[in-house]
Scaffold this active site. Structure first.
Site, PDB file in Angstrom:
ATOM      1  CG  HIS A  61      -1.706  -1.102   1.530  1.00 38.77           C
ATOM      2  ND1 HIS A  61      -1.859  -1.630   2.789  1.00 38.77           N
ATOM      3  CD2 HIS A  61      -2.457  -1.871   0.719  1.00 38.77           C
ATOM      4  CE1 HIS A  61      -2.677  -2.660   2.741  1.00 38.77           C
ATOM      5  NE2 HIS A  61      -3.048  -2.833   1.488  1.00 38.77           N
ATOM      6  CE  LYS A  71       2.458   3.814   4.957  1.00 39.51           C
ATOM      7  NZ  LYS A  71       1.947   2.552   4.409  1.00 39.51           N
ATOM      8  CG  ASP A 171      -4.292  -5.834   1.075  1.00 43.01           C
ATOM      9  OD1 ASP A 171      -4.522  -4.692   0.643  1.00 43.01           O
ATOM     10  OD2 ASP A 171      -3.778  -6.043   2.188  1.00 43.01           O
TER      11      ASP A 171
END
Length: 184
Positions: A61, A71, A171
């Protein structure tokens, strides 16, 4: 804190200095000063946490600009195989990935800047995974790629068979690398 370059530019492994004694351990899990000294330009706006059973695969993602996220990821309890895929079109490592085991025991972290897809596979039950992110979640900016695209050649973990994996419906229907349109 030891900040280690990976083979992919701008992607770093972060190893904290850990002080241990008879009581247990102590370490700084985040230091803005050390992050800035490594030329990581990140202002974190939100912390996220997930709890997963062994065999849970989350990813791959990212969020598209202008909601792209950097992140800083780590495991509090348990273990994951963490994967970042470079989707920066002008990067010499476009389409390449880096993987590392992050665990509650090794305390390693991975800095995943904007321009990368990210995912992880839990290797132990009751794994607690946390991420500091540089932008807020925006559902309309979600992008992703199927986790098992053969052209990516990601070795998720030979001990876990595909039939044992736990994936979200979302997903399971992500595009493959050939059809993926990178916004970076």
């Amino acid at each position: 804190m030891n900040i280690i370059e990976t083979p992919i530019k701008d992607l770093f492994v972060i190893e904290p200095k850990i002080w241990k004694d008879a009581r247990g351990y102590f370490y700084e899990s985040y230091s803005a000063k050390h992050i800035a000294e490594a030329d990581i330009n990140a202002v974190f706006v939100q912390d996220n946490q997930s709890f997963s059973q062994k065999g849970t695969l989350r990813g791959l993602h990212a969020q598209a600009p202008p909601f792209a996220q950097g992140k800083l990821v780590r495991v509090i309890k348990g273990a994951v195989l963490d994967v970042a895929v470079d989707i920066r079109k002008n990067s010499p490592t476009y389409g390449q990935h880096f993987s590392i085991e992050l665990s509650g025991e090794n305390h390693k972290q991975l800095w995943v800047p904007p321009g990368f897809l990210h995912g992880f596979l839990t290797l132990e039950d009751d794994t607690i995974f946390t991420y500091k992110v540089t932008n807020y979640y925006d559902k309309n900016s979600e992008i992703g790629m199927i986790w098992n695209d053969p052209s990516l050649n990601i070795n998720w973990n030979e001990q876990l068979k595909a039939a044992e994996l736990l994936l979200s419906d979302k997903d399971l229907i992500l595009p493959d690398f050939a059809s993926f349109q990178s916004p970076f």
